[in-house]
Design a protein around this motif. Sequence first.
Motif, short mmCIF file in Angstrom:
data_model
loop_
_atom_site.label_atom_id
_atom_site.label_comp_id
_atom_site.label_asym_id
_atom_site.label_seq_id
_atom_site.Cartn_x
_atom_site.Cartn_y
_atom_site.Cartn_z
N ASP A 522 0.83 -1.21 0.00
CA ASP A 522 0.00 0.00 0.00
C ASP A 522 0.86 1.25 0.00
OD1 ASP A 522 -2.37 -1.42 -0.10
OD2 ASP A 522 -2.65 -1.44 2.08
N ALA A 523 1.98 1.23 0.70
CA ALA A 523 2.88 2.38 0.69
C ALA A 523 3.47 2.60 -0.70
CB ALA A 523 3.99 2.19 1.72
N THR A 524 3.63 1.51 -1.45
CA THR A 524 4.15 1.63 -2.81
C THR A 524 3.14 2.35 -3.70
OG1 THR A 524 5.45 -0.39 -2.53
CG2 THR A 524 5.03 0.34 -4.78
N VAL A 525 1.88 2.00 -3.56
CA VAL A 525 0.84 2.67 -4.35
C VAL A 525 0.81 4.16 -4.01
CG1 VAL A 525 -1.63 2.79 -4.83
CG2 VAL A 525 -0.51 0.56 -4.56
N ASP A 526 0.89 4.50 -2.73
CA ASP A 526 0.94 5.91 -2.33
C ASP A 526 2.19 6.59 -2.88
OD1 ASP A 526 -1.44 5.70 -0.94
OD2 ASP A 526 -0.47 5.31 0.99
N ALA A 527 3.31 5.87 -2.88
CA ALA A 527 4.57 6.44 -3.37
C ALA A 527 4.46 6.81 -4.85
CB ALA A 527 5.71 5.46 -3.14
N ILE A 528 3.82 5.96 -5.64
CA ILE A 528 3.63 6.27 -7.06
C ILE A 528 2.81 7.55 -7.21
CG2 ILE A 528 2.75 5.46 -9.27
CD1 ILE A 528 5.17 3.87 -8.18
N ALA A 529 1.79 7.69 -6.38
CA ALA A 529 0.97 8.91 -6.42
C ALA A 529 1.82 10.14 -6.08
CB ALA A 529 -0.20 8.78 -5.46
N HIS A 530 2.70 10.02 -5.10
CA HIS A 530 3.58 11.14 -4.74
C HIS A 530 4.54 11.47 -5.89
CE1 HIS A 530 1.81 10.96 -0.88
NE2 HIS A 530 2.59 10.02 -0.35
N LEU A 531 5.06 10.45 -6.54
CA LEU A 531 5.95 10.68 -7.68
C LEU A 531 5.23 11.43 -8.81
CD1 LEU A 531 7.70 7.19 -7.92
CD2 LEU A 531 8.77 9.32 -7.23
N VAL A 532 4.00 11.01 -9.07
CA VAL A 532 3.23 11.66 -10.12
C VAL A 532 2.92 13.11 -9.75
CG1 VAL A 532 1.00 11.66 -11.32
CG2 VAL A 532 2.25 9.52 -11.01
N ASP A 533 2.56 13.35 -8.49
CA ASP A 533 2.29 14.72 -8.05
C ASP A 533 3.53 15.61 -8.23
OD1 ASP A 533 -0.30 14.09 -7.38
OD2 ASP A 533 0.12 13.82 -5.23
N ALA A 534 4.69 15.09 -7.86
CA ALA A 534 5.93 15.87 -8.01
C ALA A 534 6.20 16.17 -9.47
CB ALA A 534 7.10 15.11 -7.39
N TYR A 535 5.95 15.20 -10.32
CA TYR A 535 6.14 15.41 -11.75
C TYR A 535 5.22 16.49 -12.28
CZ TYR A 535 4.78 14.33 -16.61
OH TYR A 535 4.41 14.40 -17.93
N LEU A 536 3.94 16.44 -11.92
CA LEU A 536 2.98 17.40 -12.43
C LEU A 536 3.31 18.82 -11.99
CD1 LEU A 536 -0.36 15.39 -12.01
CD2 LEU A 536 0.90 15.83 -14.12
N VAL A 537 3.87 18.95 -10.81
CA VAL A 537 4.24 20.28 -10.30
C VAL A 537 5.46 20.83 -11.02
CG1 VAL A 537 5.14 21.51 -8.28
CG2 VAL A 537 3.18 19.97 -8.03
N HIS A 538 6.42 19.99 -11.31
CA HIS A 538 7.73 20.47 -11.78
C HIS A 538 7.99 20.29 -13.27
CE1 HIS A 538 9.30 21.34 -7.76
NE2 HIS A 538 8.66 20.26 -7.35
N GLY A 542 5.15 20.13 -22.34
CA GLY A 542 5.47 19.05 -23.26
C GLY A 542 6.37 17.97 -22.70
N GLU A 543 6.79 18.08 -21.45
CA GLU A 543 7.70 17.08 -20.88
C GLU A 543 6.96 15.82 -20.46
OE1 GLU A 543 11.75 18.78 -18.86
OE2 GLU A 543 9.96 18.72 -17.60
N ARG A 544 7.51 14.68 -20.83
CA ARG A 544 7.07 13.41 -20.27
C ARG A 544 7.65 13.26 -18.86
NH1 ARG A 544 9.88 9.16 -23.87
NH2 ARG A 544 11.58 10.61 -23.45
N PHE A 545 7.13 12.29 -18.12
CA PHE A 545 7.69 11.99 -16.81
C PHE A 545 9.18 11.70 -16.93
CE2 PHE A 545 9.09 9.01 -13.59
CZ PHE A 545 8.60 9.55 -12.42
N LEU A 546 9.54 10.91 -17.95
CA LEU A 546 10.93 10.54 -18.13
C LEU A 546 11.80 11.76 -18.38
CD1 LEU A 546 12.96 8.20 -18.39
CD2 LEU A 546 12.38 8.06 -20.82
N ASP A 547 11.31 12.71 -19.16
CA ASP A 547 12.07 13.93 -19.44
C ASP A 547 12.30 14.73 -18.16
OD1 ASP A 547 11.96 13.31 -22.18
OD2 ASP A 547 10.05 14.35 -22.40
N THR A 548 11.25 14.86 -17.37
CA THR A 548 11.37 15.63 -16.12
C THR A 548 12.35 14.97 -15.17
OG1 THR A 548 9.09 16.39 -16.39
CG2 THR A 548 10.07 16.64 -14.21
#
Length: 565
Positions: A522-538, A542-548
């Motif tokens: 369950d912490a892993t699922v939450d961690a993915i959500a945190h990663l995505v949130d950080a990506y969307l903020v920064h 046109g950047e993909r997650f990988l680019d960021t």
Amino acid sequence: MSAETLATPDTAPVGHYAYDQVDRAFLHDRVEQFRDQVARRLSGALSEDEFKPLRLMNGLYLQLHAYMLRVAIPYGILDSRQMRELAHIARTYDRDYGHFTTRQNIQFNWIRLEDTPDILARLAAVDMHAIQTSGNCIRNVTCDQFAGAAVDELLDPRVHAEILRQWSTLHPEFSFLPRKFKIAISGSPHDRVAARFHDIGLVAKPGRHGTVFDVFVGGGMGRTPIVGVHLRDNLPEEDLLAYLEAMVRVYNEYGRRDNIYKARIKILVQALGAEAYREKVDAEFAAMDRARYRLPPETVAAIRARFGTPVLDAPSDAADRLAEARRADAAFDRWVRTNTHPHRAAGYISAVISLKPDGGIPGDATSAQLDTIADLAERFSFGEIRISHMQNVVLGHVRQDQLHALWRELGGAGLASANIGLIGDIIACPGLDYCSLANARSIPIAQKLSARFANPALQERIGDLQIKISGCINACGHHHAGHIGILGVDKKGEEFFQLTLGGSAGNDAAIGQILGPALPEDATVDAIAHLVDAYLVHRTEGERFLDTYRRLGAALFKDAVYALA
């Protein structure tokens, strides 16, 4: 096998190579041989140790709860008749579903040993088998799921995959290699087959006198993930068989056999060094009777002619009618944006059927869905079906004016998820639910992530983000090549998951780097959500997650996951 002995079949169904009577006689004999071996195993005349190499030659594994049969789908191509047979096997001999794999094959996970010969006989009746799906041999050659249809294609890789299938089947020198051996072919310079993560990867590109191949060697995942070495530029088509034979001969001679973890060609290339391996291959290649292996244009053309070619005759207003349907239906428009690929022929398009429904098991399809796909293939795509290494299904030749009707039919069968290339398009191996090698279950975490990010608008906002999950270090879920990779590990009997970031299987191939300590499910699922949130903020425009990730580095994302732990 020489180029001159390549088989030619009777008739060609659209999309794939038709077997001739020699092929069919061989399959019949192989089934009857295995029927006798199974009978001797059931009677006790053969021990499990004696039986194991025989069953592996026929795609049969013994897993945690039952036997698993892995059926070959050469270069990912099926016809509707074959798909209906797979549906019958799922209903009759399994628990009503099949699982499509990252090698474009299908697995049945609940097979009884005594039923296996009858299953193989049914497969043989529709020109299918389970050969080269297991054991220390050259495995099922994979290629682009849009082969023969893609607008950016330089050559149809199915033709060369078929040539390699015939060359490698029962090749006397390569029947007992140090370990399994995997080859992938991309007919486009845009690598859609993860060529750089294969034992041998071939990528077509323009040459001075026609299409040539870039050759990569020694790629792989597993315990020692390695991006393949660029071994040769501009390999001419006529030298394809000879050069690959030289590459595999060197591996067969020098590859380690004392340690299964060190027996892959990637280890040999690293141990020798790329230049020394290249020198040995070049010496072997120079010493060969090249005329015996030469692929002249007329031989390749003869093989190509044996593939059924659809008559592409879309009406002149097909594109306009598709555009009108998209304007009238926002949900359909979203699906077209994510689940289609440009076609080389005017008025046509390739449609990708996602096997990743919200909260579903990646790559699974019920027998009813398999039958539905067969029906839709006949109605909308000349009866031809493709399996992708992303565990999805492709209808390669759909008229643009019929795409909306296809989409409606898919929706009724639960097959219209609009998530191809997005966060919901998760790759996952079967994991500890089935596999005796796994440390953790891949399926539940894939289902939780799929449900967490089910909102279509959110998936589109996130954009291109590939999650890949493996239940153990053998990496059947290709986690090393995921933008976000998830690896199941065992910690004192408990399932934990290690995150990697920055992997890619394309032209920019890279191995994901470990982010930090492994986490509970369950912490892993939450961690993915945190990663995505950080990506969307920064991210920037046109950047993909990988680019960021590549621009900012791991620190930002590590803080997002572990700062509050």
